[in-house]
Design a protein around this motif. Structure first.
Motif, PDB file in Angstrom:
ATOM      1  N   LYS A 104      39.764  86.385  64.849  1.00  0.00           N
ATOM      2  CA  LYS A 104      41.092  86.754  64.383  1.00  0.00           C
ATOM      3  C   LYS A 104      42.093  86.110  65.326  1.00  0.00           C
ATOM      4  CE  LYS A 104      41.233  91.329  62.526  1.00  0.00           C
ATOM      5  NZ  LYS A 104      41.439  92.721  62.971  1.00  0.00           N
ATOM      6  N   PRO A 105      43.226  85.665  64.900  1.00  0.00           N
ATOM      7  CA  PRO A 105      43.678  85.759  63.522  1.00  0.00           C
ATOM      8  C   PRO A 105      42.968  84.763  62.608  1.00  0.00           C
ATOM      9  CG  PRO A 105      45.219  84.504  64.841  1.00  0.00           C
ATOM     10  CD  PRO A 105      44.196  85.036  65.786  1.00  0.00           C
ATOM     11  N   PHE A 106      42.783  85.169  61.347  1.00  0.00           N
ATOM     12  CA  PHE A 106      42.161  84.251  60.396  1.00  0.00           C
ATOM     13  C   PHE A 106      43.240  83.676  59.486  1.00  0.00           C
ATOM     14  CE2 PHE A 106      42.074  88.480  58.463  1.00  0.00           C
ATOM     15  CZ  PHE A 106      42.622  88.240  57.207  1.00  0.00           C
ATOM     16  N   ASP A 107      42.909  82.561  58.861  1.00  0.00           N
ATOM     17  CA  ASP A 107      43.844  81.937  57.927  1.00  0.00           C
ATOM     18  C   ASP A 107      43.477  82.389  56.523  1.00  0.00           C
ATOM     19  OD1 ASP A 107      45.247  80.364  56.217  1.00  0.00           O
ATOM     20  OD2 ASP A 107      44.438  78.453  56.921  1.00  0.00           O
ATOM     21  N   PRO A 108      44.383  83.101  55.833  1.00  0.00           N
ATOM     22  CA  PRO A 108      44.023  83.653  54.518  1.00  0.00           C
ATOM     23  C   PRO A 108      43.586  82.589  53.512  1.00  0.00           C
ATOM     24  CG  PRO A 108      46.388  83.907  54.971  1.00  0.00           C
ATOM     25  CD  PRO A 108      45.740  83.493  56.241  1.00  0.00           C
ATOM     26  N   MET A 109      44.113  81.367  53.652  1.00  0.00           N
ATOM     27  CA  MET A 109      43.766  80.351  52.663  1.00  0.00           C
ATOM     28  C   MET A 109      42.351  79.806  52.863  1.00  0.00           C
ATOM     29  SD  MET A 109      46.407  80.624  50.925  1.00  0.00           S
ATOM     30  CE  MET A 109      46.235  79.379  49.648  1.00  0.00           C
ATOM     31  N   THR A 110      41.786  79.965  54.053  1.00  0.00           N
ATOM     32  CA  THR A 110      40.453  79.394  54.277  1.00  0.00           C
ATOM     33  C   THR A 110      39.411  80.445  54.654  1.00  0.00           C
ATOM     34  OG1 THR A 110      41.000  78.928  56.583  1.00  0.00           O
ATOM     35  CG2 THR A 110      41.367  77.162  55.025  1.00  0.00           C
ATOM     36  N   LEU A 111      39.794  81.724  54.586  1.00  0.00           N
ATOM     37  CA  LEU A 111      38.840  82.769  54.978  1.00  0.00           C
ATOM     38  C   LEU A 111      37.534  82.678  54.188  1.00  0.00           C
ATOM     39  CD1 LEU A 111      38.264  85.331  56.652  1.00  0.00           C
ATOM     40  CD2 LEU A 111      39.205  86.666  54.774  1.00  0.00           C
ATOM     41  N   SER A 112      37.642  82.490  52.874  1.00  0.00           N
ATOM     42  CA  SER A 112      36.397  82.465  52.097  1.00  0.00           C
ATOM     43  C   SER A 112      35.562  81.231  52.421  1.00  0.00           C
ATOM     44  CB  SER A 112      36.656  82.592  50.599  1.00  0.00           C
ATOM     45  OG  SER A 112      37.875  82.074  50.244  1.00  0.00           O
ATOM     46  N   GLU A 113      36.231  80.131  52.787  1.00  0.00           N
ATOM     47  CA  GLU A 113      35.462  78.960  53.204  1.00  0.00           C
ATOM     48  C   GLU A 113      34.712  79.252  54.509  1.00  0.00           C
ATOM     49  OE1 GLU A 113      38.129  75.588  53.407  1.00  0.00           O
ATOM     50  OE2 GLU A 113      38.882  76.121  51.417  1.00  0.00           O
ATOM     51  N   GLN A 114      35.387  79.977  55.400  1.00  0.00           N
ATOM     52  CA  GLN A 114      34.722  80.339  56.657  1.00  0.00           C
ATOM     53  C   GLN A 114      33.484  81.181  56.382  1.00  0.00           C
ATOM     54  OE1 GLN A 114      38.367  81.792  58.751  1.00  0.00           O
ATOM     55  NE2 GLN A 114      37.262  81.176  60.579  1.00  0.00           N
ATOM     56  N   ILE A 115      33.628  82.110  55.437  1.00  0.00           N
ATOM     57  CA  ILE A 115      32.492  82.959  55.082  1.00  0.00           C
ATOM     58  C   ILE A 115      31.359  82.099  54.528  1.00  0.00           C
ATOM     59  CG2 ILE A 115      31.719  84.742  53.471  1.00  0.00           C
ATOM     60  CD1 ILE A 115      34.533  85.972  53.722  1.00  0.00           C
TER      61      ILE A 115
END
Lengths: 137, 562
Positions: free
Chosen positions: A113-124
């Motif tokens: 954190k902090p995470f970037d909301p636009m790429t969070l799912s890519e990180q997952i």
């Protein structure tokens, strides 16, 4: 390696005590990522809702009042059917020793954190792919 | 993956961001009230715990809402309280427990308040969400944006017209409108350069410097255009900090090329890899985080025993080395690193509080390249590491390129095949690898001499460079053999592309004295995705090339497993 899409979960159980972060994560996971989510504000709520929701992935904030992330994970693991669901922690205090600690607990990865909301799912997706690859090797 | 349009999502994120800003302001107000107490020595243990939790929340969330500076600042303050907060957390009764607040804590909290104020103003002006890491758009196939700063001079507008065919995207702002320039700087994040006339230079420089001061982002280079080409004037322009000067009449193609090369330079996504050798884990972690936040890959080593294996695994551009790591001397470690030939040219920079010039010299003679003085501020660290990585990369670029053609050398282009395969696995994209070979090249050398042969090779290299995308990778694989990696390109597009290049090439006439000759080329193509490793993909392309040669040369053959 199979197509990445097949590795991705459809349902995510997400636990975070900060309401603002919950709101932004909901957009990140549901609208950007296209996941179905159960969003909980505490570990207790997560334990209550998890059995009916049957998550394919669990996303936990580490520092929460009451049950913290690791405690919540242990509680969720005791629920039938959730023994082996992959868990990812989210934390602001990212130290190498800590990452190791969470891995030892059985988490497949940590999102800083902090995470970037636009790429969070890519990180997952990336964490899941990495975890899958290391299993196959 | 996006289900909703990005625009809709960012407007919803913007609403959340505003909400967060409001709450952060309230939180910081509370923090200030408490911090004020520390100035009067009235701070309690409960107060400390409250501050600690509140700062922790800010440090974890501010970046998500586009305020990374606030998050970093909160994190630094959180760290100051960490040890005490953890001790207090373990106690049952905290009321009577004495607390010791680090000097400057209250000032730090005040600084947070300023950060959040500045930020909410900036948001109101810019009105957009984007605070994602800057992505610079590169050359071919992508539009390069340029910021034009005018000051009542028509020549700049003329220039914009003349430059139009080059396909740049221009944004014009008036120099006297500071707000507009500020906005433009914030919005045109991916811009390659600022262009201005000499009359506006000093205004532009100061505005640029203030707008970039707070952040660790790279400053936009300023290209200055002017009428006075005298040495004294150019000196003045250089002194003001301009990146380049173009005298009237402006050489348009030259200017276009300069902007293009700036864009390429900025488009490199990863800005460097740094290995930090430091036994203070907290400090090392801090350096890593600061550098990572600026897009530099950083890894810390606290145990010198693993240094060599860490080096081999991570392959850094530069090493930051503490002078003393536990019982080990950084000076000796630097020398030890140089034992291995592959690290002879690796820049090693000392992190040191050693300000005695004699000792520095001693360290330099033993293999360190430079010193960074501790304590080093975050923005200074980022800037100095970035520039050193950039120089290191330029140098290795020189060493890694084939001297005749400027293409990647054999081992490096082979590496690219492996990397591309890994990328394809992650993304599911389809990519191709192409093996190209000049037909009857030996005859060219035997008939016209080796210098003619070199011309033919160089011509093909140039043709490939001009015809392929910037993302394609081209290497000289052997004498007259070339290897090309085409990312995100399926077999049929690759075939068409390479066939076209082959036709263009065979249409060229090479002139030798009175006579001239033509050379054809053969190519073999394989789909990278069909193979489990890069070596197999290469062999397949090679086999296809071999079949092409046997089938009469001149043309393209695609590998098939049958």
């Amino acid at each position: 390696m199979e197509n990445e899409q097949q590795v991705l979960p459809r349902t995510i159980l997400y636990v975070e005590d900060d309401p603002d972060i919950r709101a932004v994560a909901e957009i990140a996971l549901v609208d950007v990522g296209g996941f179905t989510t159960a969003i909980c504000e505490s570990g207790a709520e997560a334990v209550e809702r998890a059995p009916g929701f049957e998550p394919e992935l669990i996303l936990l904030d580490v520092m929460m009042p009451g049950m913290d992330g690791p405690t919540t994970m242990q509680a969720l693991r005791k629920i039938d059917g959730l023994e082996a669901v992959p868990v990812i922690f989210m934390t602001a205090r990212l130290q190498r020793s800590e990452i190791e600690e969470y891995r030892d607990l059985g988490a497949i990865g940590v999102i800083p954190k902090p995470f970037d909301p636009m790429t969070l799912s890519e990180q997952i997706a990336q964490i899941l792919t990495d975890a899958a690859e290391s299993n196959f090797r | 993956m996006a289900l909703e349009s990005t625009g809709k999502i960012s407007s919803r994120l913007e609403v959340l961001r505003q909400r967060f800003l409001e709450r952060a302001k309230e939180d910081i107000q509370q923090l200030r009230t408490l911090a004020e107490k520390t100035r009067r020595g009235e701070f309690s243990a409960d107060g400390l715990l409250f501050c600690y939790q509140s700062l922790h929340r800010l440090s974890g969330s501010a970046g998500t809402f586009g305020l990374p500076e606030l998050g970093e600042a909160a994190k630094a303050l959180e760290k100051q309280l960490k040890v005490q907060a953890e001790e207090l957390g373990a106690l049952d009764d905290t009321v009577a427990h004495p607390v010791d607040i680090p000097a400057g804590f209250a000032d730090g909290i005040d600084a947070l308040a300023e950060l959040v104020e500045v930020k909410s103003q900036a948001v109101e002006q810019a009105g957009s969400y984007t605070e994602e890491p800057a992505t610079y758009k590169g050359s071919q196939g992508m539009q390069v944006s340029v910021l034009l700063v005018e000051k009542g001079d028509e020549r700049l507008a003329m220039l914009e017209k003349e430059m139009a065919p080059y396909g740049f995207s221009f944004t014009s702002v008036n120099c006297d409108d500071a707000g507009a320039l500020g906005n433009a700087l914030a919005e045109v994040r991916g811009a390659a350069a600022i262009l201005c006339r000499e009359s506006a230079l000093s205004d532009v420089m100061s505005l640029r410097n203030t707008s970039f001061e707070q952040s660790s982002r790279r400053r936009l280079p300023v290209i200055c255009l002017g009428s006075d080409n005298s040495f004294h004037n150019r000196y003045r322009v250089a002194e003001a900090g301009a990146f380049a000067f173009f005298p009237d009449p402006v050489d348009i193609p030259e200017l276009a090329e300069r902007i293009e090369s700036l864009a390429i330079e900025r488009s490199a996504n990863v800005q460097g890899r740094v290995l930090i050798v430091e036994d203070d884990a907290e400090l090392a972690e801090h350096y890593c985080l600061v550098l990572q936040a600026a897009g530099i890959e950083a890894q810390a080593v606290s145990e010198p025993l693993h240094l060599m294996s860490n080096l081999a695994d991570f392959e850094p551009d530069i090493v930051l080395m503490d002078v003393q790591i536990g019982e080990y001397s950084g000076v000796t470690l630097a020398r030890l690193i140089r034992f291995e030939p592959r690290w002879l040219s690796l820049p090693i920079i000392y992190l040191s509080s050693e300000d005695d010039p004699e000792n520095q010299l001693e360290a330099l003679s033993k293999g360190a390249d430079e010193f960074l003085m501790k304590p080093v501020s975050d923005s200074y660290l980022v800037r100095s590491v970035r520039i050193r990585c950039y120089r290191a990369r330029q140098l290795s670029e020189l060493m890694n390129r084939d001297s005749l053609t400027g293409l990647l050398k054999h081992s490096l282009i082979k590496e690219e095949v492996e990397k591309e395969l890994a990328r394809c696995r992650r993304s599911g994209e389809r990519s191709c690898v192409v093996m190209l070979d000049l037909d009857h090249f030996k005859t060219v050398n035997d008939t016209w001499g080796h210098s003619q042969g070199d011309i033919v090779i160089r011509t093909l290299a140039n043709l490939l460079r001009n015809r392929l995308r910037e993302t394609d990778m081209i290497g000289r694989y052997g004498g007259e053999e070339f290897l090309v990696v085409l990312p995100e390109c399926d077999v049929s597009s690759a075939t068409e592309l390479i066939r076209g290049i082959g036709e263009s090439f065979s249409a060229l006439f090479f002139v030798a004295g009175e006579s001239s000759y033509q050379v054809t080329l053969s190519a073999g193509i394989a789909a990278i995705n069909d193979f489990t490793n890069g070596e197999d993909a290469l062999n397949a392309a090679d086999q296809a090339l071999y079949e092409r040669k046997r089938g009469g040369r001149k043309g393209v053959t695609v590998y098939s497993s049958k």
